[in-house]
Design a protein around this motif. Structure first.
Motif, short mmCIF file in Angstrom:
data_model
loop_
_atom_site.label_atom_id
_atom_site.label_comp_id
_atom_site.label_asym_id
_atom_site.label_seq_id
_atom_site.Cartn_x
_atom_site.Cartn_y
_atom_site.Cartn_z
N VAL A 285 0.84 -1.20 0.00
CA VAL A 285 0.00 0.00 0.00
C VAL A 285 0.88 1.25 0.00
O VAL A 285 0.60 2.23 -0.72
CB VAL A 285 -0.95 -0.01 1.22
CG1 VAL A 285 -1.67 1.33 1.35
CG2 VAL A 285 -1.97 -1.14 1.10
N ALA A 286 1.96 1.23 0.80
CA ALA A 286 2.87 2.37 0.83
C ALA A 286 3.46 2.64 -0.55
O ALA A 286 3.58 3.79 -0.99
CB ALA A 286 3.97 2.12 1.87
N GLU A 287 3.84 1.59 -1.26
CA GLU A 287 4.39 1.76 -2.61
C GLU A 287 3.34 2.33 -3.55
O GLU A 287 3.65 3.18 -4.41
CB GLU A 287 4.91 0.42 -3.14
CG GLU A 287 5.51 0.49 -4.53
CD GLU A 287 6.70 1.42 -4.61
OE1 GLU A 287 6.90 2.02 -5.69
OE2 GLU A 287 7.43 1.57 -3.60
N CYS A 288 2.11 1.91 -3.41
CA CYS A 288 1.02 2.44 -4.23
C CYS A 288 0.87 3.95 -3.99
O CYS A 288 0.68 4.72 -4.93
CB CYS A 288 -0.27 1.71 -3.92
SG CYS A 288 -1.68 2.18 -4.95
N LEU A 289 0.98 4.37 -2.73
CA LEU A 289 0.90 5.79 -2.41
C LEU A 289 2.07 6.55 -3.04
O LEU A 289 1.91 7.67 -3.53
CB LEU A 289 0.89 5.98 -0.89
CG LEU A 289 -0.36 5.48 -0.16
CD1 LEU A 289 -0.15 5.50 1.35
CD2 LEU A 289 -1.58 6.35 -0.54
N ARG A 290 3.25 5.96 -3.02
CA ARG A 290 4.41 6.62 -3.64
C ARG A 290 4.19 6.79 -5.14
O ARG A 290 4.70 7.74 -5.75
CB ARG A 290 5.67 5.80 -3.38
CG ARG A 290 6.09 5.72 -1.93
CD ARG A 290 7.43 5.02 -1.76
NE ARG A 290 7.66 4.69 -0.36
CZ ARG A 290 7.52 3.49 0.17
NH1 ARG A 290 7.17 2.46 -0.61
NH2 ARG A 290 7.73 3.27 1.45
N GLN A 291 3.45 5.86 -5.74
CA GLN A 291 3.16 5.94 -7.17
C GLN A 291 2.07 6.96 -7.47
O GLN A 291 1.75 7.21 -8.64
CB GLN A 291 2.74 4.57 -7.69
CG GLN A 291 3.80 3.49 -7.62
CD GLN A 291 4.91 3.72 -8.63
OE1 GLN A 291 4.67 4.21 -9.72
NE2 GLN A 291 6.13 3.38 -8.24
N ASP A 360 -7.92 6.35 -10.23
CA ASP A 360 -6.62 5.77 -10.55
C ASP A 360 -6.29 4.68 -9.54
O ASP A 360 -5.45 4.87 -8.65
CB ASP A 360 -5.53 6.85 -10.57
CG ASP A 360 -4.22 6.33 -11.13
OD1 ASP A 360 -4.21 5.23 -11.72
OD2 ASP A 360 -3.19 7.02 -10.98
N LEU A 361 -6.94 3.56 -9.68
CA LEU A 361 -6.77 2.45 -8.74
C LEU A 361 -5.51 1.68 -9.10
O LEU A 361 -5.38 1.17 -10.21
CB LEU A 361 -8.00 1.55 -8.81
CG LEU A 361 -8.15 0.45 -7.76
CD1 LEU A 361 -8.13 1.03 -6.35
CD2 LEU A 361 -9.46 -0.30 -7.99
N GLY A 362 -4.58 1.61 -8.15
CA GLY A 362 -3.30 0.94 -8.41
C GLY A 362 -3.11 -0.37 -7.69
O GLY A 362 -2.22 -1.15 -8.05
N LEU A 363 -3.92 -0.64 -6.64
CA LEU A 363 -3.72 -1.84 -5.83
C LEU A 363 -5.04 -2.25 -5.20
O LEU A 363 -5.77 -1.41 -4.65
CB LEU A 363 -2.69 -1.56 -4.73
CG LEU A 363 -2.45 -2.66 -3.68
CD1 LEU A 363 -1.83 -3.90 -4.32
CD2 LEU A 363 -1.54 -2.14 -2.56
N ILE A 364 -5.36 -3.54 -5.27
CA ILE A 364 -6.51 -4.11 -4.56
C ILE A 364 -6.00 -5.26 -3.71
O ILE A 364 -5.37 -6.19 -4.22
CB ILE A 364 -7.60 -4.62 -5.52
CG1 ILE A 364 -8.10 -3.50 -6.44
CG2 ILE A 364 -8.78 -5.20 -4.73
CD1 ILE A 364 -9.14 -3.95 -7.45
#
Length: 776
Positions: A285-291, A360-364
């Motif tokens: 989730v943290a990586e998704c936020l960085r993206q 912009d959904l990057g992770l589920i």
């Protein structure tokens, strides 16, 4: 469909709800507008509008409308208000070409465009995909994506004050303005061009609001709308989190890399209970936020996940946005809008969160992916785990399926290379897996009239004497599952369902857990009239609590069941009491198996480990081993070793042996081999047709006709019709047919063709369940 049909009245969306937020189209003149008369002038500009209605029509709920001359043409995905009959409805401008054969005189004008972000192409494709897969009208699926119509109007803004041009001049010392010490202090605390709330200005300048009104009369300040405050704080991916062990860091690196690719992929994150899977996927989730993208976490019981929310806050410094059925209307509106605007960077929710408008959904993340709670059984019937994979594919996002006991479907996909997989085989820190033993109730039965065997009683006493906590688990609500007359043998059943009424002794009522019917416990047998002859048969969790009060009178006890833990506040308070050691003995149903971490709980006793194995369900053994393994995982999660005792009448059952050995992969491999020869899921396809009617003969006739019209051919077999296990539910008689097909057979075209061959009267419903989970 049982629920969809009963709620299939067209929902009324009040156009007046939107007030000035509705961008109205120019009104057509003349009486011809409402009658659809052909207007004079250039050819009509047409659009297709999908309405959130369960219309089983060729258009699937999409109608052609006209955009009046002079009004801008709405882009595809825009939310619009349109007339339908004598009402105003909200819909979405949908993909596809309008019908050129439709006479212009039959077109009606749209009323206006709503000032909301348009529905993105990925969500529109998802709506169409779910509708096609589940054989549901697209409008019925769209209704789930438009569950908060009031959110389509932007939230109101608060009025405040800002400096006028004269006020800015006075602030700079220009002469000619009547100035007092109070007014000077107001000017000193205000910045040019920045509106502020009147109360804030007055407090900081230490003046009354009357001073502000006087300054406004003099033209020194003027009204202004304040900026909308952010509804949700953005989680900080760099906030210091817990240190990851080597195995956790390796798994987290795999997930981070997948997210960073910004491409579709599915990964199974497996690991024993207590291995730190949550911390690992929160790193993703943290990586998704960085993206700069959004993340969605699906939990099977979001309303009961107070501990999970605490862990999220510890990792990111703030709470995520939350989505579940118990949110207030105001918060649902704010959350829906924050998701659509991209303000809600991380949302944790129930299965319906899949239909929120993420730009912009990057992770589920699907936590506890094996849970049957992810299957929606009413209305549009879908499995959120499977639909999460589809949603991720359409959003070019990463999907992570998480479980200590993955479903056989997910394991098979991982083994066949469709999904990547990472595994955490050991518990985090110094904690080890609990020791599991089976109590053979044939050799050590409980005392007559009781349900807890002597060895388990002894173990609980020893645990409590050490100052540790113990748990008794029984996956059955209420006091007793059945009430029997000792005189005539009559069993009290639900008048609406093929089910016994469950006794809830504390409330002095008998209740059906399928339809909700409840009635007082009678004094006389309803069949023979004998007085005082009714007796409770079998244990429920309330009866175990009653027995525990006798056996362990000094222990502080807490019952955790859906009857006693109705929502988030009650769940959080229960977790606090256990964590603060205000509880010695926890007694619970399946809700205690879902991810709780109780550091001082070292003993788990399962009162009836055989309970889920009866009934002949295809997945009975798989579900039972998953549930009991999850429950067992509550023991010994900190320094003190854990112990699990399973009371069973069949200790040699493969489920019991798998739990004792801890070799769940071997059990799942044997389960797979048992299903493979017959082509049962995941090695074949299933789809169920459930025929129901208040008229039993009408249900039988339609079921018979469907049976006669059943498809055949290579790799296709139809079983039934036959009475469903719950042959009557909510007053409706039910018959079931089961289509079984090879894995490579597309069942949806078969089902459509099959259903088209049989005329179904209005009094009968036919519910389609593709990939059924429940066989009741």
């Amino acid at each position: 469909m049982e629920e969809a049909e009963s709620s299939a009245k067209e929902p009324s969306f009040d156009g007046g709800l939107f007030g000035e937020g509705l961008v109205s189209a120019p009104a057509a003149t003349g009486k011809g507008k409402r009658r659809g008369a052909a207007p004079k002038g250039p050819p009509a500009r047409r659009i297709r509008v999908l309405l959130p209605l369960p219309l089983d029509t060729p258009s699937g709920g999409a109608y052609d409308y006209r955009v009046p001359n002079g009004a801008p043409l709405p882009e595809i995905g825009s939310f619009v208000a349109v007339p339908l009959g004598g009402r105003e409805m909200l819909g979405v401008v949908w993909d596809g070409e309008p019908d050129p054969e439709l006479a212009e005189g039959r077109l009606r004008d749209i009323i206006g465009v709503l000032p909301a972000p348009p529905m993105r192409p990925a969500l529109r494709r998802f709506v169409e995909w779910v509708a096609a897969y589940t054989l549901s009208p697209p409008g019925a699926v769209l209704r789930m994506a438009m569950s908060v119509p009031s959110a389509l109007e932007p939230p109101g803004q608060q009025a405040g004050w800002k400096l006028s041009a004269a006020g800015e001049a006075a602030q700079g010392g220009a002469p000619g303005y009547r100035m007092t010490p109070q007014r000077r202090r107001v000017l000193d605390v205000m910045e040019p061009g920045e509106p502020r709330a009147g109360a804030d200005i007055a407090d900081e300048a230490e003046v009354s609001t009357g001073v502000l009104r006087g300054m406004a009369d003099q033209g020194l300040i003027e009204p202004a709308l304040l900026p909308r405050p952010r509804s949700f704080t953005r989680p900080d991916p760099e906030h210091p989190g817990p240190s990851l062990a080597e195995e956790q860091e390796e798994a987290a690196a795999v997930l981070r890399e997948s997210v960073a690719k910004r491409a579709f992929g599915v990964t199974l994150l497996a690991g024993v209970t207590g291995s730190g899977k949550t911390e690992v996927y929160l790193d993703a989730v943290a990586e998704c936020l960085r993206q700069g993208r959004q993340a969605l976490v699906l939990l099977p019981e979001i309303a009961l996940s107070s501990q999970w929310l605490d862990r999220f806050k510890a990792r990111f410094g703030c709470a995520p946005a939350i989505w579940h059925s118990e949110l207030s209307g105001r918060l649902r509106r704010a959350t829906w809008r924050a998701v659509a605007d991209g303000e809600a960077a991380v949302l944790v929710g129930a299965r319906s969160a899949l239909f929120l408008p993420f730009p912009d959904l990057g992770l589920i993340i699907v936590d506890e992916e094996h849970e049957t709670a992810f299957k929606q059984e009413d209305g549009v019937i879908y499995h959120a785990r499977d639909m999460a994979v589809v949603r991720a594919r359409m959003a070019e996002a990463t999907c992570v399926l998480v479980s200590a006991t993955p479903s056989l479907e997910t394991l098979t996909n991982a083994e066949q290379g469709r999904y990547a997989a990472v595994n955490l085989p050991r518990r985090h820190g110094s904690a080890g897996l609990p020791e599991v033993t089976v109590l053979d109730l044939r050799k050590v039965p409980p005392e007559r009239g009781r349900f807890i065997a002597p060895p388990l009683i002894e173990a609980i006493n020893e645990t409590l004497a050490r100052g540790e906590q113990a748990m008794l688990f029984l996956n059955r609500r209420g006091y007793a599952p059945m009430t029997l007359c000792r005189t005539c043998g009559h069993r009290i059943r639900c008048p609406n369902c093929t089910a016994w009424l469950v006794e809830h002794r504390a409330q002095r009522r008998l209740q059906c857990h399928h339809c909700g019917h409840a009635e007082p416990i009678p004094q006389h047998c309803p069949e023979c009239g004998a007085e005082g002859s009714l007796t409770a048969i079998g244990p429920g969790v309330e009866r175990v609590q009653e027995e525990a009060a006798i056996l362990f009178p000094d222990a502080r006890r807490l019952v955790m069941a859906s009857d006693t833990i109705p929502g988030p506040a009650a769940a959080a308070e229960a977790a606090r009491q256990i964590a603060d050691r205000e509880v010695d003995l926890l007694i619970g149903t399946q809700i205690v198996a879902k991810g709780w971490h109780f550091a001082h709980l070292t003993l788990v006793g399962v009162v009836d480990a055989d309970l889920g194995l009866a009934g002949g369900d295809l997945r009975a053994a798989e579900r039972t081993v998953q549930l009991l393994h999850q429950v067992s995982g509550r023991a010994g999660r900190a320094e003190s070793p854990g112990r699990v005792m399973l009371q069973s009448w069949n200790p040699d059952h493969p489920v019991m042996q798998a739990l004792v050995s801890g070799d769940l992969p071997a059990f799942m491999a044997e389960e797979a081999e048992a299903r493979r020869p017959g082509g049962w899921p995941p090695f074949g396809r299933l789809a169920a047709l459930i025929v129901s009617s208040e008229d039993e003969r009408a249900a039988d006739r339609v079921a018979r006709d469907l049976g006669l019209a059943a498809p055949g051919g290579d790799g296709v077999q139809v079983l039934g019709p036959a009475p469903a296990p719950l042959a009557m539910l909510r007053g409706r008689h039910r018959r079931r047919l089961l289509l079984k097909a090879r894995r490579d057979v597309a069942v949806q075209p078969l089902l459509r063709e099959w259903l088209s061959r049989v005329e179904v009267p209005n009094a009968v419903r036919v519910q389609v369940d593709v990939d059924p989970v429940s066989f009741l």
